[in-house]
Enzyme design. Structure first.
Site, PDB file in Angstrom:
ATOM      1  N   LYS A  87     -14.598   3.004  -2.975  1.00  0.00           N
ATOM      2  CA  LYS A  87     -15.360   3.380  -1.747  1.00  0.00           C
ATOM      3  C   LYS A  87     -16.654   4.322  -2.365  1.00  0.00           C
ATOM      4  CE  LYS A  87     -12.129   3.407   1.897  1.00  0.00           C
ATOM      5  NZ  LYS A  87     -11.152   4.331   2.870  1.00  0.00           N
ATOM      6  N   HIS A 144       6.934 -26.632   0.172  1.00  0.00           N
ATOM      7  CA  HIS A 144       6.344 -27.605  -0.585  1.00  0.00           C
ATOM      8  C   HIS A 144       5.113 -27.062  -1.475  1.00  0.00           C
ATOM      9  CE1 HIS A 144       7.758 -31.233   1.872  1.00  0.00           C
ATOM     10  NE2 HIS A 144       8.145 -30.236   2.774  1.00  0.00           N
ATOM     11  N   GLU A 182       0.882  -1.127  -0.122  1.00  0.00           N
ATOM     12  CA  GLU A 182      -0.051   0.027  -0.042  1.00  0.00           C
ATOM     13  C   GLU A 182       0.732   1.221   0.047  1.00  0.00           C
ATOM     14  OE1 GLU A 182      -2.757   0.286   3.327  1.00  0.00           O
ATOM     15  OE2 GLU A 182      -4.246   0.934   1.763  1.00  0.00           O
TER      16      GLU A 182
END
Lengths: 412, 412
Positions: B403, B288, B262
């Site tokens: 937003k 793995h 960010e």
């Protein structure tokens, strides 16, 4: 039900590439070289076998301890986490996977030995973490292994672990030799522990089978288009983000990361390093974390949004207006599921507007059928991408060197 | 104690770049524009204030419910997870963060209301997830908020949430206005809940202070070299992997991902998209999973290995040789900590041999002092990288559009 929408432009993708992807998978499946294509159908009788064991198991055990790592645990965790809210009475499953001393001792300290069934899973049979933890479990609980019905083994036929199981008269299940660890969740690896725990694995397999059939019938070509797009643009978009809107996708994301990263990060036939980097995010949490980088950082990522239209959980945001906090009242009276879905849609829209290549996967709801479909979807996507990258999708030669160095340290 | 070794070549890095990084940070700190540099010292009196509240809190509450998301929860979780094994008697902390209905209802159902202290954290004071969950908590528990000592608030001075707290006579703590959410863990955001839970936050702050002092004294220039290397090679290596060898680093990795992604994913002053993509892995599990891609995939990643020399937990791998499984006996009689450290060293060696740029961070052990040092290390590394990328490290303009779209959906 799953709905797939590709929001990226497919007009520059060579139709031949799509045919090549399809034919490569067809060949892998028909030649029998790659075994996971058979699992949705071939594992169905296994469910019946395991169900037959359940009455005896149910009487004695309320917990299953899975001892396994990587391909021997990630897929089980993924399915468990997704189906647990809808199957609250399934047995508890604990995982002994990492060689981290803090985790191992914590999990061991929480195990109620008499009520726990231990399942040791290793494809090769020689995974050092798994065997070390198994030894620790034997000693910690003074486990009498011989002819014990408290220990089961899942491994390749003929592996050292399989031989150990046979010598000790342990119940043993087989991973087909042509099924790689990271493609093995629909084999005994996932089916045995999840069925014993009480999950409806037959429906998972049927969901996978149904999706696979549609794929062979060319009704899921969006998947081939996506693989072709990813491979064609691998230089521009070296990263592929899965942005899943529910905490229950957390382990699914880790399973996908192994599948994608380990299958596609390879040297190709010309010795060139190829690969696509998977990144698994959870919404809405990662809207507060990683989203800024996607929206304004370099255009080097594709993003797959995943969301659930209907939730089992109808939790509401109360009609409650708090003085000074009225700005957030626009969600009052809506469900949390509406909120998280709207967050997904809004974020997807803003990401598309930022010129990022996006596709959208909608689950009508989380159920066994969709879980099976989604597993086979990602496996097929991986295989198609690997075929187009012209690599061996199913090996993992890069991790051998580290293992040799590790042994060297201890043998010195 | 922390030990840092850069295994990449620094010979091509312009010394001027390193000076530029140092001077930029010096300027940010001295001008008062960026507040997190002050926190290690400035938050120390806060610990005393909060400690003074503890006797009353301890008597009534055994659980702390943190209501917050992103920068208001990731750092708390990171420190809690790292320090919990050494502080087993600390109060339980539960997190209400995602708007996922399944998680929210699960956590709420587990809360014992009379014994739980609620701390609502939002820098802006208007985070929709946080306020929606707070409303749900008020209704679910019939919480009488006015003058309640069961609810505390942490927010910016003057925010709507701060005004709400004052109107209702709630105890309230302030995040300095020049400290961004993702840089705020050493402010009240982390200090209040962790101190109330019983963690030794003063030592965390002192560890951060000590590291910061050494940095200003130019005794931690490895950090500037790393930032300079990352920025100089951002095109070649767009991804930065943190490979941490202990499950207790899982939340630290998520905190780092937010901080790095960010802060650095931005348009620079010329409008160009810049950024570095963080990836957090856990060893040995991800050996793995993701390792194959690092070792044989494209050389587009740097890797930081992180490991702990001494573990509090001395769990041993038994001297137990099982027939057919003798190949794994080379670790018998060693501790799990030796195994996981040897896995880290072996993997690091194999990754270096694959021509990947590597650095190594060793913790002598996990303690408060090192946790504080490591937090400020990553904050400084982020600031230095941001300064060299010539961006505003501290804003997040890219998340605003989503937003607005979200509000649009609900207002329609």
């Amino acid at each position: 039900m799953l709905r797939f929408v590709n929001h990226f432009s497919t007009k520059n993708i060579d139709p031949f590439t799509i045919e090549k992807g399809y034919e490569a998978l067809r060949f892998e499946a028909q030649s029998g070289e790659v075994g996971y294509y058979d699992l949705p159908r071939a594992s169905q009788p296994l469910v019946g076998e395991v169900e037959a064991l359940r009455p005896a198991i149910d009487k004695k055990y309320n917990t299953i301890a899975v001892i396994g790592i990587g391909g021997s645990s990630l897929g089980i965790k993924a399915i468990e986490r997704l189906l647990r809210p809808g199957t609250p009475n399934a047995k508890k499953i604990v995982y002994l996977e990492n060689s981290d001393p803090i985790s191992v001792s914590q999990v061991i300290s929480q195990i109620d030995k008499p009520r726990t069934l231990f399942i040791v899973i290793s494809k090769s049979g020689s995974t050092v973490e798994t065997l070390s933890i198994f030894k620790r479990v034997i000693v910690a609980f003074d486990l009498k292994v011989e002819h014990s019905d408290q220990v089961m083994v899942i491994s390749d036929e003929g592996s050292v672990l399989a031989q150990y199981a046979d010598e000790n008269g342990l119940r043993r299940f087989v991973i087909p030799s042509n099924v790689g660890g990271r493609f093995s969740v629909l084999s005994a690896v996932g089916i045995v522990p999840l069925t014993l725990a009480g999950f409806d694995t037959l429906e998972v397999l049927k969901g996978a089978e149904a999706f696979l059939e549609r794929f062979w019938e060319r009704k899921e070509d969006h998947l081939l288009q996506k693989a072709a797009y990813y491979v064609t643009n691998a230089q521009r978009f070296p990263m592929n983000v899965l942005f899943a809107y529910s905490d229950t996708f957390e382990e699914f994301g880790k399973w996908m990361v192994q599948l994608w990263g380990e299958s596609l990060g390879k040297r190709n036939r010309r010795g060139e390093r190829v690969g696509l980097t998977p990144i698994a995010l959870i919404g809405s949490v990662d809207q507060h974390s990683f989203l800024q980088l996607i929206v304004q950082g370099p255009l080097n990522k594709t993003v797959t949004f995943m969301h659930i239209a209907e939730s089992e959980e109808s939790l509401m945001i109360p009609q409650l207006s708090l003085r000074y906090l009225e700005k957030s009242d626009f969600v009052n009276g809506h469900s949390f599921n509406e909120l998280i879905n709207a967050q997904c849609m809004a974020t997807m829209k803003s990401v598309i507007e930022s010129d990022v290549s996006v596709d959208d996967i909608e689950w009508k709801k989380i159920d066994e059928h969709s879980v099976g479909g989604m597993i086979i979807y990602y496996e097929l996507l991986t295989s198609a991408s690997g075929a187009l990258l012209e690599i061996n999708t199913y090996d993992q030669p890069g991790v051998e060197l580290g293992k040799q160095i590790l042994e060297g340290y201890f043998r010195e």
